[in-house]
Design an enzyme around this catalytic site. Structure first.
Site, PDB file in Angstrom:
ATOM      1  N   GLY A  30      36.615  46.144  40.445  1.00  0.00           N
ATOM      2  CA  GLY A  30      36.424  45.381  41.677  1.00  0.00           C
ATOM      3  C   GLY A  30      34.979  45.100  42.025  1.00  0.00           C
ATOM      4  O   GLY A  30      34.660  44.857  43.187  1.00  0.00           O
ATOM      5  N   SER A  31      34.081  45.081  41.023  1.00  0.00           N
ATOM      6  CA  SER A  31      32.676  44.813  41.371  1.00  0.00           C
ATOM      7  C   SER A  31      32.509  43.377  41.875  1.00  0.00           C
ATOM      8  O   SER A  31      31.741  43.132  42.808  1.00  0.00           O
ATOM      9  CB  SER A  31      31.745  45.090  40.182  1.00  0.00           C
ATOM     10  OG  SER A  31      31.849  44.094  39.193  1.00  0.00           O
ATOM     11  N   ASN A  32      33.247  42.441  41.285  1.00  0.00           N
ATOM     12  CA  ASN A  32      33.161  41.052  41.789  1.00  0.00           C
ATOM     13  C   ASN A  32      33.787  40.932  43.176  1.00  0.00           C
ATOM     14  O   ASN A  32      33.250  40.240  44.041  1.00  0.00           O
ATOM     15  CB  ASN A  32      33.831  40.083  40.805  1.00  0.00           C
ATOM     16  CG  ASN A  32      32.931  39.766  39.626  1.00  0.00           C
ATOM     17  OD1 ASN A  32      31.980  38.999  39.753  1.00  0.00           O
ATOM     18  ND2 ASN A  32      33.192  40.382  38.484  1.00  0.00           N
ATOM     19  N   ILE A  65      49.363  34.421  35.262  1.00  0.00           N
ATOM     20  CA  ILE A  65      49.933  33.986  36.547  1.00  0.00           C
ATOM     21  C   ILE A  65      51.192  33.160  36.272  1.00  0.00           C
ATOM     22  O   ILE A  65      51.152  32.197  35.493  1.00  0.00           O
ATOM     23  CB  ILE A  65      48.912  33.128  37.333  1.00  0.00           C
ATOM     24  CG1 ILE A  65      47.592  33.888  37.529  1.00  0.00           C
ATOM     25  CG2 ILE A  65      49.498  32.702  38.671  1.00  0.00           C
ATOM     26  CD1 ILE A  65      47.693  35.131  38.376  1.00  0.00           C
ATOM     27  N   HIS A 105      35.819  33.991  34.021  1.00  0.00           N
ATOM     28  CA  HIS A 105      35.990  34.499  32.665  1.00  0.00           C
ATOM     29  C   HIS A 105      34.610  34.870  32.114  1.00  0.00           C
ATOM     30  O   HIS A 105      33.654  34.102  32.276  1.00  0.00           O
ATOM     31  CB  HIS A 105      36.648  33.421  31.785  1.00  0.00           C
ATOM     32  CG  HIS A 105      37.012  33.948  30.432  1.00  0.00           C
ATOM     33  ND1 HIS A 105      38.110  34.769  30.240  1.00  0.00           N
ATOM     34  CD2 HIS A 105      36.417  33.819  29.218  1.00  0.00           C
ATOM     35  CE1 HIS A 105      38.173  35.100  28.952  1.00  0.00           C
ATOM     36  NE2 HIS A 105      37.164  34.542  28.317  1.00  0.00           N
ATOM     37  N   GLU A 165      27.817  37.009  36.814  1.00  0.00           N
ATOM     38  CA  GLU A 165      29.007  36.910  37.678  1.00  0.00           C
ATOM     39  C   GLU A 165      28.642  37.201  39.127  1.00  0.00           C
ATOM     40  O   GLU A 165      29.009  36.450  40.036  1.00  0.00           O
ATOM     41  CB  GLU A 165      30.089  37.894  37.194  1.00  0.00           C
ATOM     42  CG  GLU A 165      30.633  37.536  35.838  1.00  0.00           C
ATOM     43  CD  GLU A 165      31.816  38.391  35.415  1.00  0.00           C
ATOM     44  OE1 GLU A 165      32.660  37.877  34.671  1.00  0.00           O
ATOM     45  OE2 GLU A 165      31.903  39.567  35.807  1.00  0.00           O
TER      46      GLU A 165
END
Ligand code: GAR
Length: 193
Positions: free
Chosen positions: A12-14, A93, A109, A179
Site C-alpha cells: 500500500g505504499s502507492n 478485474i 504498472h 510511481e
C-alpha cells in the site's frame, strides 16, 4: 467531489502517497475528490493498516463474489464510488466491473507497457525480466483499464535508466520512486475530469 476507491493487494505504499496527496489538497480546498474506500483481497495486506491509520473505510473482498457474483458493484454504488484506482491490485478485474466503470478505472504498472505486461507480470517478476533482457530503460505506465490485462489506453509513462549494475531490487526502488512522484498527481488530475 469524486468518490475514489483504491484497490490494492499489497503493502500500500502507492495508496499511502495518494491518500497523503489528497489530504494536502483538501487542506488547500483544492481537492476534486476524496479517497473514500480501500478495496483489498488479502486480509493480511499492509494496505489495510494504511486504511486504518488514515481512517479510510476498507472492504475486504472474496474471490467467489468478485468473479461469480456482482463483482461488488452494489457495495461500490452504496459507497457512491465513481472512480477506481488500481494500485498493486493483483486479481484480474471482471468484465462486469470494467463495463460499470468504463474510463473511470485506472491502473499503474511498474514497466513501460506494452512491454512486460499481462498475467503473472507484476512486482519483482517485471523487474527481473527487464534486468534479464538487459534493457537500458524502464519506468511506469498509468493507463485506463479495459477487458485485456495491462492493455487500456495509456495516460502517462515516466522512465528511468537501468544501469549495468542494477538488480531487480535496485530497479524496483527506482520505479517505485517514479510511481510515488507521478501517481498521486495523476489521480488528482483525473479526478477533475
Ligand atoms: C506497484 O509497484 C505497482 O506498480 C505494482 O504493484 C506495486 C504495489 O506496491 N503493480 C503491478 O505489478 C500490477 N501488475 P504498493 O502496494 O507498495 O503500492
Amino acid at each position: 467531489m469524486k468518490q475514489i476507491a483504491i484497490f490494492a493487494s499489497g503493502a500500500g505504499s502507492n495508496a499511502t502517497k495518494i491518500i497523503e496527496h489528497f489530504a494536502a489538497l483538501k487542506k488547500n480546498s483544492d481537492a476534486a475528490g476524496t479517497i473514500a474506500l480501500i478495496v483489498c483481497n488479502k486480509p493480511d495486506a499492509g494496505v489495510l493498516k494504511v486504511a486504518a491509520a488514515n481512517q479510510v473505510p476498507a472492504l475486504v473482498i472474496e474471490k467467489e463474489k468478485f468473479f461469480r457474483g456482482n463483482a461488488y458493484i452494489d457495495e461500490l454504488n452504496a459507497a457512491n464510488i465513481d472512480f477506481i484506482v488500481l494500485a498493486g491490485f493483483l486479481w484480474k478485474i471482471p468484465d462486469t466491473l470494467i463495463k460499470a466503470f468504463h474510463r473511470k478505472m485506472i491502473n499503474i504498472h511498474p514497466a513501460l507497457l506494452p512491454k512486460y505486461g499481462g498475467k503473472g507480470m507484476y512486482g519483482q517478476f517485471v523487474h527481473e525480466a527487464v534486468i534479464t533482457n538487459k534493457d537500458k530503460e524502464s519506468g511506469i505506465t498509468i493507463h485506463y483499464v479495459d477487458e485485456v490485462y495491462d492493455h487500456g489506453q495509456i495516460i502517462l509513462q515516466a522512465t528511468c535508466l537501468v544501469a549495468d549494475d542494477d538488480t531487480a531490487a535496485t530497479l524496483a526502488n527506482k520505479v517505485q520512486a517514479l510511481e510515488h512522484r507521478h501517481f498521486p498527481a495523476a489521480v488528482a488530475l483525473l479526478a477533475t475530469l
